[in-house]
Design a protein around this motif. Structure first.
Motif, PDB file in Angstrom:
ATOM      1  N   LEU A 140       0.835  -1.206   0.000  1.00 36.39           N
ATOM      2  CA  LEU A 140       0.000   0.000   0.000  1.00 36.39           C
ATOM      3  C   LEU A 140       0.868   1.254   0.000  1.00 36.39           C
ATOM      4  O   LEU A 140       1.721   1.443   0.869  1.00 36.39           O
ATOM      5  CB  LEU A 140      -0.924  -0.002   1.220  1.00 36.39           C
ATOM      6  CG  LEU A 140      -1.947   1.131   1.271  1.00 36.39           C
ATOM      7  CD1 LEU A 140      -2.959   1.011   0.130  1.00 36.39           C
ATOM      8  CD2 LEU A 140      -2.681   1.130   2.608  1.00 36.39           C
ATOM      9  N   VAL A 141       0.631   2.124  -0.963  1.00 35.45           N
ATOM     10  CA  VAL A 141       1.354   3.391  -1.060  1.00 35.45           C
ATOM     11  C   VAL A 141       0.466   4.539  -0.571  1.00 35.45           C
ATOM     12  O   VAL A 141       0.914   5.445   0.121  1.00 35.45           O
ATOM     13  CB  VAL A 141       1.793   3.655  -2.518  1.00 35.45           C
ATOM     14  CG1 VAL A 141       2.409   5.036  -2.673  1.00 35.45           C
ATOM     15  CG2 VAL A 141       2.762   2.566  -2.980  1.00 35.45           C
ATOM     16  N   PHE A 142      -0.808   4.451  -0.931  1.00 34.01           N
ATOM     17  CA  PHE A 142      -1.737   5.540  -0.611  1.00 34.01           C
ATOM     18  C   PHE A 142      -3.149   4.976  -0.491  1.00 34.01           C
ATOM     19  O   PHE A 142      -3.567   4.164  -1.319  1.00 34.01           O
ATOM     20  CB  PHE A 142      -1.704   6.589  -1.730  1.00 34.01           C
ATOM     21  CG  PHE A 142      -2.662   7.720  -1.526  1.00 34.01           C
ATOM     22  CD1 PHE A 142      -2.318   8.814  -0.745  1.00 34.01           C
ATOM     23  CD2 PHE A 142      -3.924   7.687  -2.100  1.00 34.01           C
ATOM     24  CE1 PHE A 142      -3.217   9.857  -0.547  1.00 34.01           C
ATOM     25  CE2 PHE A 142      -4.825   8.735  -1.904  1.00 34.01           C
ATOM     26  CZ  PHE A 142      -4.462   9.817  -1.129  1.00 34.01           C
ATOM     27  N   GLN A 143      -3.851   5.420   0.544  1.00 33.81           N
ATOM     28  CA  GLN A 143      -5.234   4.983   0.714  1.00 33.81           C
ATOM     29  C   GLN A 143      -6.170   6.190   0.650  1.00 33.81           C
ATOM     30  O   GLN A 143      -6.125   7.058   1.511  1.00 33.81           O
ATOM     31  CB  GLN A 143      -5.405   4.288   2.077  1.00 33.81           C
ATOM     32  CG  GLN A 143      -6.823   3.808   2.345  1.00 33.81           C
ATOM     33  CD  GLN A 143      -7.247   2.687   1.401  1.00 33.81           C
ATOM     34  OE1 GLN A 143      -6.662   1.612   1.417  1.00 33.81           O
ATOM     35  NE2 GLN A 143      -8.244   2.936   0.569  1.00 33.81           N
ATOM     36  N   GLY A 144      -6.955   6.249  -0.376  1.00 31.46           N
ATOM     37  CA  GLY A 144      -7.969   7.283  -0.475  1.00 31.46           C
ATOM     38  C   GLY A 144      -9.319   6.701  -0.093  1.00 31.46           C
ATOM     39  O   GLY A 144      -9.450   5.499   0.144  1.00 31.46           O
ATOM     40  N   GLU A 145     -10.325   7.554  -0.054  1.00 31.58           N
ATOM     41  CA  GLU A 145     -11.667   7.075   0.263  1.00 31.58           C
ATOM     42  C   GLU A 145     -12.190   6.196  -0.867  1.00 31.58           C
ATOM     43  O   GLU A 145     -12.784   5.152  -0.635  1.00 31.58           O
ATOM     44  CB  GLU A 145     -12.587   8.284   0.467  1.00 31.58           C
ATOM     45  CG  GLU A 145     -13.997   7.916   0.871  1.00 31.58           C
ATOM     46  CD  GLU A 145     -14.976   9.069   0.648  1.00 31.58           C
ATOM     47  OE1 GLU A 145     -16.172   8.784   0.531  1.00 31.58           O
ATOM     48  OE2 GLU A 145     -14.529  10.242   0.582  1.00 31.58           O
ATOM     49  N   LYS A 146     -11.924   6.609  -2.086  1.00 37.26           N
ATOM     50  CA  LYS A 146     -12.512   5.908  -3.237  1.00 37.26           C
ATOM     51  C   LYS A 146     -11.536   5.029  -4.004  1.00 37.26           C
ATOM     52  O   LYS A 146     -11.954   4.262  -4.865  1.00 37.26           O
ATOM     53  CB  LYS A 146     -13.122   6.932  -4.193  1.00 37.26           C
ATOM     54  CG  LYS A 146     -14.314   7.639  -3.569  1.00 37.26           C
ATOM     55  CD  LYS A 146     -15.142   8.343  -4.609  1.00 37.26           C
ATOM     56  CE  LYS A 146     -16.521   8.686  -4.065  1.00 37.26           C
ATOM     57  NZ  LYS A 146     -17.388   9.255  -5.096  1.00 37.26           N
ATOM     58  N   PHE A 147     -10.265   5.158  -3.725  1.00 43.86           N
ATOM     59  CA  PHE A 147      -9.267   4.343  -4.429  1.00 43.86           C
ATOM     60  C   PHE A 147      -8.028   4.211  -3.562  1.00 43.86           C
ATOM     61  O   PHE A 147      -7.850   4.950  -2.588  1.00 43.86           O
ATOM     62  CB  PHE A 147      -8.892   4.979  -5.779  1.00 43.86           C
ATOM     63  CG  PHE A 147      -8.158   6.294  -5.635  1.00 43.86           C
ATOM     64  CD1 PHE A 147      -6.769   6.331  -5.519  1.00 43.86           C
ATOM     65  CD2 PHE A 147      -8.860   7.490  -5.582  1.00 43.86           C
ATOM     66  CE1 PHE A 147      -6.101   7.535  -5.350  1.00 43.86           C
ATOM     67  CE2 PHE A 147      -8.201   8.703  -5.418  1.00 43.86           C
ATOM     68  CZ  PHE A 147      -6.822   8.724  -5.308  1.00 43.86           C
ATOM     69  N   ARG A 148      -7.199   3.250  -3.913  1.00 48.70           N
ATOM     70  CA  ARG A 148      -5.886   3.139  -3.283  1.00 48.70           C
ATOM     71  C   ARG A 148      -4.835   2.956  -4.375  1.00 48.70           C
ATOM     72  O   ARG A 148      -5.158   2.565  -5.495  1.00 48.70           O
ATOM     73  CB  ARG A 148      -5.837   1.976  -2.284  1.00 48.70           C
ATOM     74  CG  ARG A 148      -6.012   0.590  -2.894  1.00 48.70           C
ATOM     75  CD  ARG A 148      -6.003  -0.488  -1.800  1.00 48.70           C
ATOM     76  NE  ARG A 148      -6.240  -1.826  -2.314  1.00 48.70           N
ATOM     77  CZ  ARG A 148      -7.441  -2.399  -2.447  1.00 48.70           C
ATOM     78  NH1 ARG A 148      -8.534  -1.721  -2.147  1.00 48.70           N
ATOM     79  NH2 ARG A 148      -7.546  -3.635  -2.910  1.00 48.70           N
TER      80      ARG A 148
END
Ligand SMILES: [Zn+2]
Length: 149
Positions: free
Chosen positions: A16-24
């Motif tokens: 995991l590099v980045f976790q957004g609300e709608k995508f990662r």
């Protein structure tokens, strides 16, 4: 495939590099291709056109950020973008930095290898990934959180 049997619903699917609300954004663990990232949509949808216009724009904005960071920090010969999903029909975009020395170039990463891996160049490339990911996270920050604070 339903969401309950989907590996991208059940797990992260990579580093995991980045976790957004709608995508990662994840770094795929694909041997021989260190600069291999995926933008994975959070909701279990199969096709890009299952998303509304705003979500399609958001998804492609995320893909663009990942592509731009790879271009800036790694200077690949080419970026490959692909959304296949034949094996895992959960919307995800592959963003792959390709190099004219990689094992498969100019064929797709899913084709047969054309040459042996260049261990030294791969090692040098891996060293630069952290910088590329920092740039990605910095640009994606408006849509979520970095994986590691
Ligand atoms: Zn899924």
């Amino acid at each position: 495939m339903t969401a309950s049997h989907c590996p991208l619903c059940a797990g992260i699917g990579g580093v995991l590099v980045f976790q957004g609300e709608k995508f990662r954004v994840i770094r795929a663990d694909e041997p021989g291709f260190p600069a291999f990232y995926r933008v994975v949509w959070t909701a279990h949808v199969a096709e890009f056109s299952d998303l509304g216009e705003a979500d399609r724009n958001l998804c492609m904005a995320a893909v663009t950020v990942v592509e731009q960071a790879l271009r800036t920090q790694l200077q690949p010969t080419k970026i490959n973008l692909a959304a296949l999903g034949n094996v895992v029909p959960h919307l995800h975009w592959h963003v792959i930095g390709r190099f004219d020395w990689d094992t498969h170039f100019p064929a797709p990463v899913w084709a047969e290898a054309k040459r042996p891996a260049d261990a030294e160049r791969l090692k040098a490339l891996c060293v630069k990934l952290e910088t590329a990911e920092r740039e990605m996270v910095g640009c994606l920050g408006q849509w979520g959180k970095p994986a590691v604070a």
